[in-house]
Design a protein around this motif. Structure first.
Motif, PDB file in Angstrom:
ATOM      1  N   LEU B 280      91.906  83.716   0.575  1.00 11.68           N
ATOM      2  CA  LEU B 280      92.733  84.792   0.023  1.00 11.68           C
ATOM      3  C   LEU B 280      94.134  84.327  -0.363  1.00 11.68           C
ATOM      4  O   LEU B 280      94.933  85.110  -0.865  1.00 11.68           O
ATOM      5  CB  LEU B 280      92.855  85.924   1.054  1.00 11.68           C
ATOM      6  CG  LEU B 280      91.560  86.660   1.384  1.00 11.68           C
ATOM      7  CD1 LEU B 280      91.794  87.660   2.506  1.00 11.68           C
ATOM      8  CD2 LEU B 280      90.996  87.351   0.151  1.00 11.68           C
ATOM      9  N   GLY B 281      94.469  83.066  -0.077  1.00 10.16           N
ATOM     10  CA  GLY B 281      95.754  82.540  -0.520  1.00 10.16           C
ATOM     11  C   GLY B 281      96.829  82.458   0.544  1.00 10.16           C
ATOM     12  O   GLY B 281      97.946  82.025   0.263  1.00 10.16           O
ATOM     13  N   TYR B 282      96.528  82.857   1.788  1.00 15.85           N
ATOM     14  CA  TYR B 282      97.568  82.877   2.818  1.00 15.85           C
ATOM     15  C   TYR B 282      98.130  81.489   3.106  1.00 15.85           C
ATOM     16  O   TYR B 282      99.252  81.371   3.597  1.00 15.85           O
ATOM     17  CB  TYR B 282      97.013  83.453   4.135  1.00 15.85           C
ATOM     18  CG  TYR B 282      96.797  84.943   4.152  1.00 15.85           C
ATOM     19  CD1 TYR B 282      96.395  85.641   3.022  1.00 15.85           C
ATOM     20  CD2 TYR B 282      96.983  85.665   5.316  1.00 15.85           C
ATOM     21  CE1 TYR B 282      96.179  86.995   3.049  1.00 15.85           C
ATOM     22  CE2 TYR B 282      96.772  87.037   5.358  1.00 15.85           C
ATOM     23  CZ  TYR B 282      96.367  87.696   4.217  1.00 15.85           C
ATOM     24  OH  TYR B 282      96.158  89.044   4.248  1.00 15.85           O
ATOM     25  N   GLU B 283      97.343  80.457   2.853  1.00 12.86           N
ATOM     26  CA  GLU B 283      97.774  79.075   3.120  1.00 12.86           C
ATOM     27  C   GLU B 283      98.172  78.349   1.840  1.00 12.86           C
ATOM     28  O   GLU B 283      98.336  77.129   1.852  1.00 12.86           O
ATOM     29  CB  GLU B 283      96.641  78.302   3.800  1.00 12.86           C
ATOM     30  CG  GLU B 283      96.484  78.564   5.288  1.00 12.86           C
ATOM     31  CD  GLU B 283      97.468  77.741   6.111  1.00 12.86           C
ATOM     32  OE1 GLU B 283      98.266  78.363   6.812  1.00 12.86           O
ATOM     33  OE2 GLU B 283      97.439  76.503   6.044  1.00 12.86           O
ATOM     34  N   ALA B 284      98.319  79.096   0.728  1.00 12.97           N
ATOM     35  CA  ALA B 284      98.490  78.445  -0.570  1.00 12.97           C
ATOM     36  C   ALA B 284      99.721  77.549  -0.625  1.00 12.97           C
ATOM     37  O   ALA B 284      99.723  76.535  -1.315  1.00 12.97           O
ATOM     38  CB  ALA B 284      98.564  79.496  -1.676  1.00 12.97           C
ATOM     39  N   ASN B 285     100.775  77.900   0.092  1.00 14.09           N
ATOM     40  CA  ASN B 285     101.988  77.088   0.032  1.00 14.09           C
ATOM     41  C   ASN B 285     101.924  75.894   0.980  1.00 14.09           C
ATOM     42  O   ASN B 285     102.777  75.024   0.946  1.00 14.09           O
ATOM     43  CB  ASN B 285     103.211  77.941   0.388  1.00 14.09           C
ATOM     44  CG  ASN B 285     104.508  77.169   0.237  1.00 14.09           C
ATOM     45  OD1 ASN B 285     104.819  76.682  -0.848  1.00 14.09           O
ATOM     46  ND2 ASN B 285     105.257  77.020   1.320  1.00 14.09           N
ATOM     47  N   TYR B 286     100.934  75.869   1.847  1.00 12.08           N
ATOM     48  CA  TYR B 286     100.866  74.788   2.844  1.00 12.08           C
ATOM     49  C   TYR B 286      99.554  74.023   2.687  1.00 12.08           C
ATOM     50  O   TYR B 286      99.425  73.190   1.808  1.00 12.08           O
ATOM     51  CB  TYR B 286     101.045  75.384   4.249  1.00 12.08           C
ATOM     52  CG  TYR B 286     101.161  74.338   5.325  1.00 12.08           C
ATOM     53  CD1 TYR B 286     102.173  73.385   5.282  1.00 12.08           C
ATOM     54  CD2 TYR B 286     100.267  74.299   6.383  1.00 12.08           C
ATOM     55  CE1 TYR B 286     102.272  72.416   6.271  1.00 12.08           C
ATOM     56  CE2 TYR B 286     100.366  73.340   7.375  1.00 12.08           C
ATOM     57  CZ  TYR B 286     101.360  72.401   7.313  1.00 12.08           C
ATOM     58  OH  TYR B 286     101.452  71.445   8.279  1.00 12.08           O
ATOM     59  N   ALA B 287      98.573  74.312   3.523  1.00 13.54           N
ATOM     60  CA  ALA B 287      97.347  73.502   3.493  1.00 13.54           C
ATOM     61  C   ALA B 287      96.501  73.768   2.249  1.00 13.54           C
ATOM     62  O   ALA B 287      95.656  72.953   1.898  1.00 13.54           O
ATOM     63  CB  ALA B 287      96.531  73.746   4.754  1.00 13.54           C
ATOM     64  N   GLY B 288      96.706  74.916   1.613  1.00  8.92           N
ATOM     65  CA  GLY B 288      95.999  75.167   0.365  1.00  8.92           C
ATOM     66  C   GLY B 288      95.025  76.326   0.466  1.00  8.92           C
ATOM     67  O   GLY B 288      94.949  77.034   1.473  1.00  8.92           O
ATOM     68  N   ILE B 374      97.110  83.386  14.200  1.00  7.72           N
ATOM     69  CA  ILE B 374      96.628  83.323  12.825  1.00  7.72           C
ATOM     70  C   ILE B 374      95.128  83.082  12.876  1.00  7.72           C
ATOM     71  O   ILE B 374      94.574  82.805  13.937  1.00  7.72           O
ATOM     72  CB  ILE B 374      97.309  82.194  12.026  1.00  7.72           C
ATOM     73  CG1 ILE B 374      97.137  80.853  12.753  1.00  7.72           C
ATOM     74  CG2 ILE B 374      98.770  82.527  11.790  1.00  7.72           C
ATOM     75  CD1 ILE B 374      97.553  79.662  11.937  1.00  7.72           C
ATOM     76  N   ALA B 474      99.085  76.293   9.109  1.00  6.58           N
ATOM     77  CA  ALA B 474     100.098  77.361   9.083  1.00  6.58           C
ATOM     78  C   ALA B 474     101.527  76.841   9.088  1.00  6.58           C
ATOM     79  O   ALA B 474     101.790  75.662   9.323  1.00  6.58           O
ATOM     80  CB  ALA B 474      99.917  78.341  10.234  1.00  6.58           C
ATOM     81  N   GLN B 475     102.434  77.761   8.796  1.00  8.01           N
ATOM     82  CA  GLN B 475     103.865  77.528   8.904  1.00  8.01           C
ATOM     83  C   GLN B 475     104.476  78.688   9.664  1.00  8.01           C
ATOM     84  O   GLN B 475     104.250  79.847   9.266  1.00  8.01           O
ATOM     85  CB  GLN B 475     104.492  77.417   7.512  1.00  8.01           C
ATOM     86  CG  GLN B 475     104.070  76.147   6.778  1.00  8.01           C
ATOM     87  CD  GLN B 475     104.646  76.090   5.384  1.00  8.01           C
ATOM     88  OE1 GLN B 475     104.402  76.994   4.583  1.00  8.01           O
ATOM     89  NE2 GLN B 475     105.402  75.049   5.087  1.00  8.01           N
TER      90      GLN B 475
END
Lengths: 458, 508
Positions: B280-288, B374, B474-475
């Protein structure tokens, strides 16, 4: 019950120990973060942590015990555990005399905190940016984090040292509504006063516009501009692997065949200087050793010793490796302790990333690298991927977006092969920046960067 | 109080802590403030890490993480805060901070947070399956065993140095929420790892044990569960053979992959790819993100029909096995890939609710009291063929190929397509038989092509539970332990790289 101060924790622990000597490290950390995806906040938090490490020394034996402490009972249990563990330990190979009497002028000061208030200006702007991005067909995903750690280091030999370390970073990924294009911006900050959510979104919009033309390219070796963030990605790994002990044992790229380290050997272009300095402007880091436990690159016996500005590579020659006093005795080189920042300078490097791009006839401009892992320690061959923006450069202009690639490359080899460098600037590693955010690097132009295969990821 | 796990007692030094009083104070404050959901999580994590080198102790460190967290939903937004002060006033202050964070978050929350329903569990306990808590074993006993084992390896064949690592964790969690669920849990896990180093004509190399980390106690090292002596005795010979082995010729080969290597490929290309938060994009800025998007559920041909993958939070000794997750959801088992088709995801309560799924399958986890739960990985495992062959039976089906044992380097792209893995040992296969070791091998593939090339899986006799302590996500960054079971498996026509050739530059 009144909250115990860090200074009280240090003094009480030193008074309670039954060991010959002890070092006590108190870390008081507060942090605040916001995380978002799909133009909405997903998670957030404010955290407070007080960790006490007691390192007990009994002759050449030592043991380290850490824990969260908020009462004197907890502290006494921690000290007792450290004393017992030291008694059960065998003599340490890194044993050395503990540092002596030295005190920070601000020892008596309270810990410095952060709070959710650090985002008082950023948060409303981010909410606005979500609305603008949504209306213009962009989707934003990102994270901001700010933490302040105040460290108190005291010892039975008289050390009373204090250091305040603010650490902040931000990153935002933007995608088009169809999720076929992606761009990223990010950086480090000490206080978020210099981070503007509107500016981040505007830069993402600019980069996504570069992607209106899409070009598929095959695997191969390309004339490639690595921006400062990608150079930081690679240099941090080279730094982390630079333990003198492992090199002396013949287990790293810094090992000399047949035995010993490669210190003194030319491993990069003569123009290369890789160095660290705890006083480097904008990247200030702890000026004394803080080592809760020993490893091949750090020693609990070195706690409190001064951390100096150090050249790791100077004039292209391997100048120093991460040395404890114990490994220094082993290798015959001076002790050169780890510094929590890293700077790459290239003599003659000038201009910006954009100016390097302007000189490229046909090549690639990367944004950042990801999932970097070591394939072969002997050459320090690393594999990883490009992500969130690979751009085609033709006649000095960015003319479109290219598919992503997997690369196989060695940072040590790159330092001997690059063709051109920009001026060094403060940078931020995409992959390691959450853990090592204090870097300054130039962009590098590499004439034959090895794109091993194509990645379909967008 | 009900026990839903094995009959082992909770650690009395944990149950003596004041978490119930703190929970009442924090939850009452959140209720009074009008939070629609609030949960309180109190944790104590005890870690001990031992490192030995060349028969001597190099480092011993103990670390205890103790604290609590309050998570609220207020005006449709999350708020989270954590602290370490063990007083009711401290707990109330943390709850108030969480509520204040939720107020800041409201302006940036475009979709109000909702949680999928879960039954209430009224004061239940669960303890994982182990015999001897390794953290209760005297330090001197553990050091003696590790130094003896690494000391015995020195000087054998090409061995110049030997190292040993032992990571041990005891995890206690207390969870309570406004709806009435109260759970108290205890888990133990252990990771032993031994490696030898030496030099040969082509330079230096290393060889490591392939024993996995497990959700067991000290009995893993001293009992009859594994023949450690035999595995250690073999290392110098294996290293010697690897140092003298020819470099692989790059090209396409059939592969037989042992579970000690395949677990990591499963982790990266299936485990992470079927986390719904990634999809769904929750990790898009980090792991992808993930190529396995929800619109493909039920239709995506992930692999061949012999591919069956489950998510499982109940398998004994799994590193991700729990009685209840960090949102009070009971542990479950479910299908992720059935007959080669994507049929399920890993979920937490908010993602289940947001996607119209009736119930979470219990994958919420936080690695410390200082972090928000998470969606984390269940034990994601490839199932064996009930009447499948043994590993030799798979090797016998290969004319020209490579047999891969043990994990080493791993990397996969941000949508889980392109991956590259190396290993500990690579053996040439010629005409159905092993034909000596190779070196400098990496396999590189695209996820669905790779699983689409899996021709056969081994039988239950080849199935092993591998895993890792250090899965990052996660971040701010969190680390989780997870197991992956799998049989040996046969893959056709996979791309093999020569890593020495990859390291070479090309003059222009």
């Amino acid at each position: 019950m009144a909250t115990l101060t860090p200074q009280t924790l240090v003094e009480q622990a030193l008074a309670a120990t039954r060991s010959d000597d002890a070092v006590v490290i108190v870390s008081d950390t507060t942090s605040a973060n916001l995380r978002w995806a799909n133009n909405t906040l997903t998670t957030n938090g404010v955290m407070h942590d007080v960790e006490v490490t007691v390192i007990a020394f009994q002759g050449a034996r030592s043991a380290s015990v850490s824990g969260n402490v908020s009462t004197l009972d907890q502290l006494e249990q921690l000290v007792s555990s450290a004393d017992a563990a030291a008694a059960a330990a065998t003599p340490a190979s890194d044993a050395a005399e503990l540092a002596g009497d030295r005190a920070s002028a601000d020892w008596d000061d309270a810990p410095e905190p952060t709070s959710i208030g650090v985002y008082d200006a950023f948060a409303p702007a981010l909410g606005d940016a979500f609305g603008r991005a949504h209306s213009e067909g962009r989707i934003l995903y990102g994270f901001v984090d700010h933490e302040v750690t105040t460290t108190y280091l005291g010892s039975s030999t008289g050390l009373r040292l204090r250091h305040v370390q603010p650490t902040g970073h931000y990153g935002c990924t933007g995608k088009d509504a169809a999720l076929t294009q992606s761009a990223w911006v990010g950086g480090a900050t000490r206080d978020f006063a210099d981070v503007d959510a509107h500016a981040l979104d505007a830069e993402l919009a600019r980069r996504l516009a570069w992607s209106q033309r899409s070009v598929d390219l095959p695997a191969g070796r390309y004339d490639t501009i690595l921006p400062p963030t990608a150079v930081a990605d690679l240099m941090i790994y080279a730094y982390w692997q630079s333990s003198a002990r492992l090199a002396h044992d013949g287990q790293s790229v810094y090992s000399k065949p047949g035995g010993g380290t490669r210190i003194g050997e030319r491993i990069a272009k003569e123009s290369v200087r890789l160095h660290s300095d705890p006083a480097y402007a904008g990247l200030e880091a702890a000026p004394f050793v803080i080592a809760p436990s020993s490893s091949p690159a750090s020693s609990v016996f070195d706690n409190g010793l001064a951390v100096e500005a150090t050249d790791w590579i100077r004039d292209g020659r391997l100048s120093s490796l991460l040395q404890t006093r114990a490994s220094a005795a082993l290798t015959g080189a001076p002790a050169t302790f780890a510094v929590d920042n890293l700077v790459l300078d290239v003599d003659g490097g000038a201009g910006t990333t954009e100016e390097l791009v302007a000189a490229v006839e046909r090549g690639l401009l990367l944004t950042c690298l990801w999932y970097i892992r070591e394939v072969d320690p002997q050459t320090l061959l690393l594999t990883g991927l490009t992500r969130d923006g690979v751009y085609l450069v033709e006649n000095g202009e960015i003319t479109g977006a290219v598919n992503n690639f997997r690369f196989n490359e060695s940072p040590i080899s790159l330092l001997d092969r690059f063709a051109q460098a920009s001026a060094t600037e403060l940078s931020f590693s995409r992959e390691w920046g959450d853990y090592f955010s204090r870097t300054a690097t130039p962009a590098l132009r590499v004439p034959d960067f090895n794109m091993s295969s194509v990645s379909q990821a967008r | 109080m009900t026990s839903t796990g094995p009959e082992r007692p909770l650690d009395p030094t944990f149950t003596a802590l004041p978490y119930r009083r703190l929970a009442d104070a924090a939850l009452n404050r959140a209720r009074d403030f009008g939070a629609t959901h609030a949960d309180f999580r109190f944790e104590r994590l005890r870690y001990q890490d031992l490192t030995v080198r060349d028969g001597a102790l190099e480092g011993a460190s103990d670390r205890e993480v103790l604290g609590y967290a309050v998570r609220v939903i207020h005006q449709g937004a999350w708020g989270f805060a954590s602290g370490v002060t063990l007083t009711e006033g401290g707990a109330v202050a943390v709850a108030e901070t969480a509520l204040a964070v939720a107020q800041v978050a409201t302006a940036m929350t475009r979709e109000p947070v909702q949680l999928a329903h879960e039954p209430v569990y009224d004061d239940v306990t669960w303890v994982s399956a182990y015999e001897v808590n390794p953290l209760d074993v005297p330090l001197a006993d553990k050091v003696a065993l590790l130094t003896e084992w690494t000391g015995d390896l020195l000087g054998r064949g090409p061995v110049q140095h030997s190292t040993g690592l032992l990571h041990q964790v005891q995890e206690n969690k207390f969870y309570a929420d406004l709806h009435g669920t109260i759970t108290t849990q205890q888990r133990v896990r252990i990771e032993p790892e031994f490696e030898v180093h030496g030099t040969g004509p082509a330079g230096f190399d290393a060889m490591r044990t392939i024993a996995p980390p497990v959700g067991r106690g000290w009995e893993y090292l001293t009992g009859d569960l594994r023949d450690w002596r035999a595995e250690l005795e073999e290392l110098p010979t294996l290293l010697e053979e690897k140092l003298a082995a020819p470099s692989v010729e790059a090209g396409r080969y059939d592969l037989v992959i042992h579970p000690s290597n395949l677990w990591l490929t499963i982790h990266e290309s299936i485990g992470h790819a079927t986390e719904l938060d990634r999809a769904l994009g929750y990790e898009a800025n980090y792991a992808g993100t993930s190529f396995a998007t929800p619109d493909q559920l039920g239709t995506l041909q992930y692999g061949t029909p012999v591919m069956n993958v489950t998510g499982d939070r109940t398998v004994p000794h799994g590193l991700s096995t729990v009685g209840f997750d960090d949102e009070g959801v009971a542990g479950q088992q479910w299908d992720i890939v059935k007959d080669g088709v994507l049929v399920g995801y890993q979920l937490d309560r908010s993602m289940a609710a947001a996607n119209g799924i009736e119930r979470s399958n219990g994958c919420a986890y936080a690695d410390s009291p200082g972090h928000i739960p998470i969606q984390r990985m269940a034990n994601v495992s490839l199932q064996p063929a009930p009447d499948g062959p043994d590993t030799e039976g798979l090797i016998s089906q290969v004319e020209r190929g490579i047999y891969v044992v043990g994990d080493k380097s791993w990397s996969i792209d941000m949508q889980r397509y392109n991956f590259q893995f190396t290993g500990q040992r690579f053996y040439a296969i010629k005409d159905g038989k092993l034909a000596g070791m190779l070196r400098d091998v990496a396999y590189q593939a695209t996820t669905t092509e790779f699983w689409g090339s899996m021709e056969a899986v081994g039988g239950p006799q080849t199935w092993e539970l591998g895993g890792a302590f250090n899965c990052g996500k996660a971040q701010p960054g969190q680390v989780a332990s997870v197991s992956h079971g799998c049989p040996s498996a046969l893959f056709r026509d996979v791309n093999i790289l020569n890593t020495t050739a990859e390291a070479g530059s090309q003059e222009q």
